[in-house]
Design a protein around this motif. Structure first.
Motif, PDB file in Angstrom:
ATOM      1  N   ALA A 110       0.885  -1.127  -0.044  1.00 35.61           N
ATOM      2  CA  ALA A 110       0.008   0.049  -0.074  1.00 35.61           C
ATOM      3  C   ALA A 110       0.782   1.421  -0.005  1.00 35.61           C
ATOM      4  CB  ALA A 110      -1.012   0.016   1.186  1.00 35.61           C
ATOM      5  N   VAL A 111       0.416   2.335  -0.717  1.00 39.33           N
ATOM      6  CA  VAL A 111       1.127   3.532  -0.390  1.00 39.33           C
ATOM      7  C   VAL A 111       0.150   4.491   0.461  1.00 39.33           C
ATOM      8  CG1 VAL A 111       1.766   5.517  -1.815  1.00 39.33           C
ATOM      9  CG2 VAL A 111       1.967   3.292  -2.795  1.00 39.33           C
ATOM     10  N   TYR A 112       0.777   5.125   1.417  1.00 39.63           N
ATOM     11  CA  TYR A 112       0.031   6.201   2.174  1.00 39.63           C
ATOM     12  C   TYR A 112       0.214   7.479   2.045  1.00 39.63           C
ATOM     13  CZ  TYR A 112      -0.948   1.469   4.489  1.00 39.63           C
ATOM     14  OH  TYR A 112      -1.599   0.473   4.884  1.00 39.63           O
ATOM     15  N   HIS A 113      -0.575   8.408   2.317  1.00 40.82           N
ATOM     16  CA  HIS A 113      -0.236   9.832   2.236  1.00 40.82           C
ATOM     17  C   HIS A 113      -1.229  10.355   3.563  1.00 40.82           C
ATOM     18  CE1 HIS A 113      -0.109  13.837   1.342  1.00 40.82           C
ATOM     19  NE2 HIS A 113       0.916  13.972   0.818  1.00 40.82           N
TER      20      HIS A 113
ATOM     21  N   ARG B 147       6.034   2.726  -8.770  1.00 43.75           N
ATOM     22  CA  ARG B 147       5.522   3.433  -9.655  1.00 43.75           C
ATOM     23  C   ARG B 147       4.390   4.388  -8.744  1.00 43.75           C
ATOM     24  NH1 ARG B 147       0.716   4.483 -12.220  1.00 43.75           N
ATOM     25  NH2 ARG B 147       0.012   2.315 -11.966  1.00 43.75           N
ATOM     26  N   ARG B 148       3.474   4.087  -7.955  1.00 42.32           N
ATOM     27  CA  ARG B 148       2.600   4.860  -7.212  1.00 42.32           C
ATOM     28  C   ARG B 148       3.023   5.757  -6.270  1.00 42.32           C
ATOM     29  NH1 ARG B 148      -2.795   3.930  -8.039  1.00 42.32           N
ATOM     30  NH2 ARG B 148      -3.110   5.722  -6.655  1.00 42.32           N
ATOM     31  N   LEU B 149       4.501   5.190  -5.535  1.00 42.52           N
ATOM     32  CA  LEU B 149       5.127   5.873  -4.766  1.00 42.52           C
ATOM     33  C   LEU B 149       5.847   7.028  -5.462  1.00 42.52           C
ATOM     34  CD1 LEU B 149       6.001   6.134  -1.638  1.00 42.52           C
ATOM     35  CD2 LEU B 149       7.982   4.820  -2.146  1.00 42.52           C
ATOM     36  N   ARG B 150       6.648   6.830  -6.313  1.00 52.26           N
ATOM     37  CA  ARG B 150       7.071   8.021  -7.118  1.00 52.26           C
ATOM     38  C   ARG B 150       6.287   9.099  -7.707  1.00 52.26           C
ATOM     39  NH1 ARG B 150      10.173   3.441  -9.342  1.00 52.26           N
ATOM     40  NH2 ARG B 150       8.953   3.564 -11.270  1.00 52.26           N
ATOM     41  N   GLU B 151       4.958   8.757  -7.729  1.00 51.86           N
ATOM     42  CA  GLU B 151       3.789   9.669  -8.290  1.00 51.86           C
ATOM     43  C   GLU B 151       3.365  10.384  -7.156  1.00 51.86           C
ATOM     44  OE1 GLU B 151       1.082   7.437 -10.359  1.00 51.86           O
ATOM     45  OE2 GLU B 151       2.125   6.816 -11.997  1.00 51.86           O
ATOM     46  N   GLN B 152       3.724   9.959  -5.919  1.00 44.51           N
ATOM     47  CA  GLN B 152       3.022  10.597  -4.507  1.00 44.51           C
ATOM     48  C   GLN B 152       4.112  11.312  -3.891  1.00 44.51           C
ATOM     49  OE1 GLN B 152      -0.291  10.895  -4.120  1.00 44.51           O
ATOM     50  NE2 GLN B 152       0.419  12.343  -2.687  1.00 44.51           N
TER      51      GLN B 152
ATOM     52  N   ALA C  98      -3.461   4.077  -2.310  1.00 44.40           N
ATOM     53  CA  ALA C  98      -3.336   3.163  -3.374  1.00 44.40           C
ATOM     54  C   ALA C  98      -2.943   1.694  -2.714  1.00 44.40           C
ATOM     55  CB  ALA C  98      -2.382   3.515  -4.375  1.00 44.40           C
ATOM     56  N   SER C  99      -3.438   0.571  -3.445  1.00 44.04           N
ATOM     57  CA  SER C  99      -3.269  -0.795  -3.014  1.00 44.04           C
ATOM     58  C   SER C  99      -2.697  -1.335  -4.180  1.00 44.04           C
ATOM     59  CB  SER C  99      -4.582  -1.321  -2.525  1.00 44.04           C
ATOM     60  OG  SER C  99      -5.081  -0.610  -1.325  1.00 44.04           O
ATOM     61  N   PRO C 100      -1.575  -1.154  -4.486  1.00 43.99           N
ATOM     62  CA  PRO C 100      -0.896  -2.016  -5.818  1.00 43.99           C
ATOM     63  C   PRO C 100      -0.987  -3.332  -5.723  1.00 43.99           C
ATOM     64  CG  PRO C 100       0.603  -0.113  -5.166  1.00 43.99           C
ATOM     65  CD  PRO C 100      -0.549  -0.355  -4.053  1.00 43.99           C
ATOM     66  N   THR C 101      -0.933  -4.040  -6.646  1.00 46.13           N
ATOM     67  CA  THR C 101      -0.999  -5.626  -6.604  1.00 46.13           C
ATOM     68  C   THR C 101       0.477  -6.273  -7.013  1.00 46.13           C
ATOM     69  OG1 THR C 101      -1.586  -5.838  -9.113  1.00 46.13           O
ATOM     70  CG2 THR C 101      -3.303  -5.555  -7.467  1.00 46.13           C
ATOM     71  N   ASN C 102       1.328  -5.486  -7.345  1.00 44.42           N
ATOM     72  CA  ASN C 102       2.649  -5.966  -7.465  1.00 44.42           C
ATOM     73  C   ASN C 102       3.764  -4.960  -7.108  1.00 44.42           C
ATOM     74  OD1 ASN C 102       3.224  -4.290  -9.810  1.00 44.42           O
ATOM     75  ND2 ASN C 102       1.513  -5.769 -10.762  1.00 44.42           N
ATOM     76  N   LEU C 103       5.080  -5.212  -7.163  1.00 43.43           N
ATOM     77  CA  LEU C 103       5.795  -4.369  -6.694  1.00 43.43           C
ATOM     78  C   LEU C 103       6.090  -3.353  -7.710  1.00 43.43           C
ATOM     79  CD1 LEU C 103       8.750  -6.925  -5.143  1.00 43.43           C
ATOM     80  CD2 LEU C 103       6.963  -5.577  -4.101  1.00 43.43           C
TER      81      LEU C 103
END
Length: 365
Positions: free
Chosen positions: A33-36, A52-57, A42-47
């Motif tokens: 998961a990605v937290y803010h 990618r979602r962490l870099r975008e946040q 976000a709850s990504p299904t793979n690494l």
């Protein structure tokens, strides 16, 4: 704890190595998961999607939970988060002692979780590796314990605490691992009480049970004793790394619990050593009593044999005289003697009385 920098870490290579699939039927990524601001966004299904979602946040935090990951997955994490190769090697091999190491702005923590199995009356140990960085927390679990999904749910229910960053998640994991020791301590205490009862009851299998429990206490001691030093090291860095006051109180409470548990485990080991000594003494006393009883029985048997042998000798004497004089020889002395019969009777009586007096003097009769 690691400081949370104002700017994000350097952007990793555009195409980090893609993790290869795990063995069929095994899912390495338990939860990602990605937290803010302490809330899951976000709850990504793979690494790869998590990266990618962490870099975008900007200002976000990734919390990745893995169970027995593959080598390629760990190397993918190392490339993304700049993890030290030695820590990756430790996470792959497992079977590490509890420790805390710092590699730049990343902490690597190894914990030994424990749970008490009531049905088997034994302690089951599991290993947990934790990577803590400025904007990520990675857990690598080898074994069943602890219940990390419950830790995540509890932290998500208190977003103001989770908003403090990866350090808060680390302290929550430390807390659940240390709290998991309490049922183990209670289970071991029950086993100790049962063992004491069995020792004084003379159960022949108790020695084996003492040995098995002592071996488990060695493992338990190896899991808890290093934690005391690890937590004091973290507390020593409060000022240097600007740890939040709430987290400071949290960690001090965990340190108190683990110190208490470590002292209990040390007490168990000492008590088991004393119980083993007492059991050996009782077994020795029992063996001595049995040997004494056998010796007494042997002595009584010898006395009976002496009596039987004495009377057999006394009765054998007249039989011998009578047998000799009962032979059918015409030329034997005393056959024509008028006093031969009284002499034979007297001889028998003298021999019997003499033997009786000899045996009586020697306490055989």
């Amino acid at each position: 704890m690691p400081e949370r920098p104002d700017r994000r870490r350097p952007t990793p290579p555009p195409h980090p190595p893609e993790p290869t699939p795990a063995a069929p039927g095994h899912r390495s990524v338990v939860d990602s998961a990605v937290y803010h601001g302490g809330r899951r966004i976000a709850s990504p299904t793979n690494l790869a999607e998590t990266f990618r979602r962490l870099r975008e946040q900007p200002g976000g935090m990734a919390w990745i939970g893995l169970h027995r990951p593959t080598e390629s997955e760990l190397h993918s994490l190392a490339a993304e988060f700049n993890l030290h190769p030695l820590s990756i090697e430790d996470a792959l091999e497992a079977h590490q002692r509890p420790k805390l190491e710092r590699y730049g702005d990343t902490l690597f923590v190894v914990l030994r979780a424990a749970r008490y199995l009531d049905a088997l009356e034994e302690v089951d140990f599991a290993e947990l590796h934790i990577f803590v960085g400025p904007d990520f927390l990675i857990t690598v679990r080898h074994g069943a314990a602890p219940d990390l999904p419950a830790v995540r749910r509890r932290m998500e229910e208190t977003p103001q605490l989770l908003a403090l960053g990866p350090e808060a998640a680390l302290y929550a994991i430390l807390d659940v691992v240390v709290d998991g020791y309490a049922p183990v301590v209670e289970g071991v205490q029950n086993d100790m009480d049962e063992i004491e009862t069995e020792v004084f009851r003379g159960d022949p299998e108790v020695s084996r049970r003492i040995y098995e429990l002592s071996r488990e206490m060695v493992e338990f001691q190896r899991a808890t004793r290093p934690l005391v030093g690890m937590l004091h090291s973290l507390m020593a860095g409060f000022a240097k790394y600007g740890t939040d006051e709430e987290l400071q109180r949290y960690l001090r409470d965990v340190a108190d619990h683990v110190t208490h548990t470590s002292e209990r485990v040390d007490g168990f080991r000492q008590a088991l050593t004393e119980i083993l000594t007492v059991n050996a003494t009782l077994v020795s006393q029992q063996q001595n009593a049995e040997m004494r009883a056998l010796a007494e029985a042997g002595f009584e048997q010898n006395e009976e044999i002496k009596k039987i042998s004495s009377w057999a000798a006394i009765l054998f004497a007249p039989t011998l005289v009578g047998t000799i004089y009962g032979m059918n020889f015409e030329t034997m002395p005393e056959l024509k003697w008028a006093a031969g019969y009284p002499f034979a009777i007297l001889l028998m009586a003298v021999v019997c009385v003499s033997l009786y007096l000899v045996f009586k003097k020697r306490d055989w009769l």
